[in-house]
Scaffold this motif. Structure first.
Motif, PDB file in Angstrom:
ATOM      1  N   ALA A   1       0.834  -1.203   0.000  1.00 10.80           N
ATOM      2  CA  ALA A   1       0.000   0.000   0.000  1.00 10.80           C
ATOM      3  C   ALA A   1       0.869   1.253   0.000  1.00 10.80           C
ATOM      4  O   ALA A   1       0.567   2.243  -0.684  1.00 10.80           O
ATOM      5  N   ALA A   2       1.977   1.224   0.748  1.00  6.79           N
ATOM      6  CA  ALA A   2       2.880   2.373   0.754  1.00  6.79           C
ATOM      7  C   ALA A   2       3.505   2.583  -0.613  1.00  6.79           C
ATOM      8  O   ALA A   2       3.653   3.721  -1.079  1.00  6.79           O
ATOM      9  N   GLN A   3       3.870   1.501  -1.282  1.00  7.12           N
ATOM     10  CA  GLN A   3       4.442   1.616  -2.631  1.00  7.12           C
ATOM     11  C   GLN A   3       3.414   2.156  -3.617  1.00  7.12           C
ATOM     12  O   GLN A   3       3.741   2.961  -4.490  1.00  7.12           O
ATOM     13  N   ILE A   4       2.167   1.731  -3.475  1.00  4.56           N
ATOM     14  CA  ILE A   4       1.126   2.205  -4.385  1.00  4.56           C
ATOM     15  C   ILE A   4       0.907   3.703  -4.211  1.00  4.56           C
ATOM     16  O   ILE A   4       0.823   4.458  -5.186  1.00  4.56           O
ATOM     17  N   VAL A   5       0.816   4.156  -2.955  1.00 10.09           N
ATOM     18  CA  VAL A   5       0.602   5.588  -2.710  1.00 10.09           C
ATOM     19  C   VAL A   5       1.760   6.410  -3.269  1.00 10.09           C
ATOM     20  O   VAL A   5       1.559   7.483  -3.853  1.00 10.09           O
ATOM     21  N   MET A   6       2.985   5.917  -3.133  1.00  9.60           N
ATOM     22  CA  MET A   6       4.146   6.675  -3.595  1.00  9.60           C
ATOM     23  C   MET A   6       4.313   6.598  -5.108  1.00  9.60           C
ATOM     24  O   MET A   6       4.405   7.617  -5.799  1.00  9.60           O
ATOM     25  N   TYR A   7       4.351   5.388  -5.672  1.00  7.70           N
ATOM     26  CA  TYR A   7       4.684   5.249  -7.085  1.00  7.70           C
ATOM     27  C   TYR A   7       3.504   5.518  -8.008  1.00  7.70           C
ATOM     28  O   TYR A   7       3.702   5.809  -9.193  1.00  7.70           O
TER      29      TYR A   7
ATOM     30  N   PHE B   1       2.919  -8.364  -7.188  1.00  5.31           N
ATOM     31  CA  PHE B   1       3.680  -7.524  -8.108  1.00  5.31           C
ATOM     32  C   PHE B   1       2.920  -6.225  -8.352  1.00  5.31           C
ATOM     33  O   PHE B   1       1.679  -6.212  -8.343  1.00  5.31           O
ATOM     34  N   LEU B   2       3.648  -5.162  -8.581  1.00  8.08           N
ATOM     35  CA  LEU B   2       3.055  -3.874  -8.922  1.00  8.08           C
ATOM     36  C   LEU B   2       3.457  -3.493 -10.336  1.00  8.08           C
ATOM     37  O   LEU B   2       4.614  -3.670 -10.735  1.00  8.08           O
ATOM     38  N   VAL B   3       2.494  -2.979 -11.086  1.00 10.17           N
ATOM     39  CA  VAL B   3       2.723  -2.519 -12.456  1.00 10.17           C
ATOM     40  C   VAL B   3       2.162  -1.107 -12.576  1.00 10.17           C
ATOM     41  O   VAL B   3       1.007  -0.865 -12.192  1.00 10.17           O
TER      42      VAL B   3
END
Length: 361
Positions: free
Chosen positions: A104-110, A268-270
């Protein structure tokens, strides 16, 4: 001296009143014992929290600040703090699997979710990611969530209201499919669903030029199909894909070592940026690795009476695929006769001298 004009009172963001100040009725308190075990309690006057080490009256916490230590009737000390969002996510009731705090932190940032952003979310699940997105967009933003399953949507709604202390003014939750959405002018689209490639037309129509699409998928097959679908769709820039693994460390004096447990692969995040209408992304200049994409196999024709086998290959023999999908050449050694032993002249034995009988020597 003229008096300074009074500044208008800025309203507190939703849920901020529950995040600071002394403990009051209805606050969630996290009690941590000396072994690091955590217990979450909702404060009510006159009630008690019971453990195997004794009871703790709620009245011992009401009106006191965070960071105090209270003792149970059994003599065990507990540290009292408000749970963080990461703590709440890992302990809240679940319908679907939650998005872990590290993701969730990566999604908010990236995905660059900013205050006031217009965000479209597919797959509300248990509401973990929705809480993080609502904190990021604030009361002046907008989060529109779609969830196909009514039972998951209800769990997500309850968890969001529990964390913020009531309905969030920036949140709209729909039970339905994002593919049928008519949303437009969205800054960000977050997809936490089984087949994100199915909703790319709706996501592209909803995003403004320059907007960010972020997909969260669990398996490598989903990752590959999502990235290739974004490339083929045509109105997105080159996607980026990654995963994050988090490991804690044990630090005590000179004993510094990795923890025995870690939060490894969760998903994974895209991410990909929306292009302006009518614009084609520049072609990729990176050369793909050999074997990245399948090539049509050309198997040799079988040998027959009219067509004998190729020289050096017996009839009926095939070729096995080799490195990078290319057939391996078969090398068949021809039987060879053993070479004759060659004796060097100087190594040949000389005949012994003849000695006649009765000779004097």
């Amino acid at each position: 001296m003229p008096e300074a004009p009074e500044m208008p009172e800025v309203p507190r963001p939703t849920g901020a009143a529950r995040r600071r100040g002394t403990f009051t009725k209805g606050d969630r308190v996290q009690l941590t014992d000396p072994k690091g075990r955590r217990h979450t309690v909702v404060l009510e006057p006159g009630r008690q929290f019971h453990t195997h080490r004794g009871a703790i009256p709620h009245d011992d916490l009401l009106g006191r600040p965070e960071g105090v230590v209270v003792s149970s009737t059994g003599g065990t000390d507990y540290l009292a703090l408000r749970p963080l969002l990461a703590d709440f996510v890992l302990s809240m009731p679940r319908g679907a699997t939650v998005v872990y705090p590290k993701d969730a932190a990566q999604i908010v940032m990236y995905a660059d979710v900013f205050p006031g952003a217009q965000v479209l979310e597919a797959g509300a699940g248990s509401g973990a990611l929705s809480c993080a997105l609502l904190r990021a967009v604030g009361d002046g933003g907008r989060l529109v969530s779609y969830e196909r399953r009514p039972d998951f949507a209800e769990v997500a709604r309850r968890n969001i209201e529990t964390f913020f202390g009531g309905p969030h003014p920036a949140h709209t939750l729909h039970v339905g499919d994002l593919a049928e959405s008519a949303e437009r002018g969205m800054d960000r689209v977050i997809l936490d669903m089984l087949a994100p490639w199915d909703v790319l037309p709706a996501a592209a129509a909803a995003l403004v030029p320059g907007g960010v699409l972020c997909a969260y998928v669990a398996t490598t097959t989903q990752l590959s199909r999502t990235v290739e679908a974004l490339r083929e769709f045509g109105c997105f820039a080159e996607p980026a894909a990654w995963e994050t693994m988090m490991r804690d460390w044990h630090v005590e004096g000179l004993a510094v070592r990795p923890g025995h447990r870690m939060v490894g692969h969760t998903g994974f995040l895209v991410t990909a940026r929306r292009l302006a209408d009518g614009v084609t992304a520049p072609p990729r200049r990176r050369r793909p690795a050999k074997g990245s994409y399948p090539e049509p196999a050309t198997a040799p024709e079988p040998a027959s009476a009219d067509r004998p086998a190729e020289q050096g290959q017996p009839a009926g023999a095939g070729s096995l695929p080799g490195l990078y999908g290319q057939p391996d050449r078969q090398v068949i050694a021809e039987p060879q006769a053993e070479p004759e032993l060659q004796v060097e002249p100087e190594l040949q034995a000389e005949p012994e001298p003849r000695v006649d009988a009765g000779s004097d020597g």
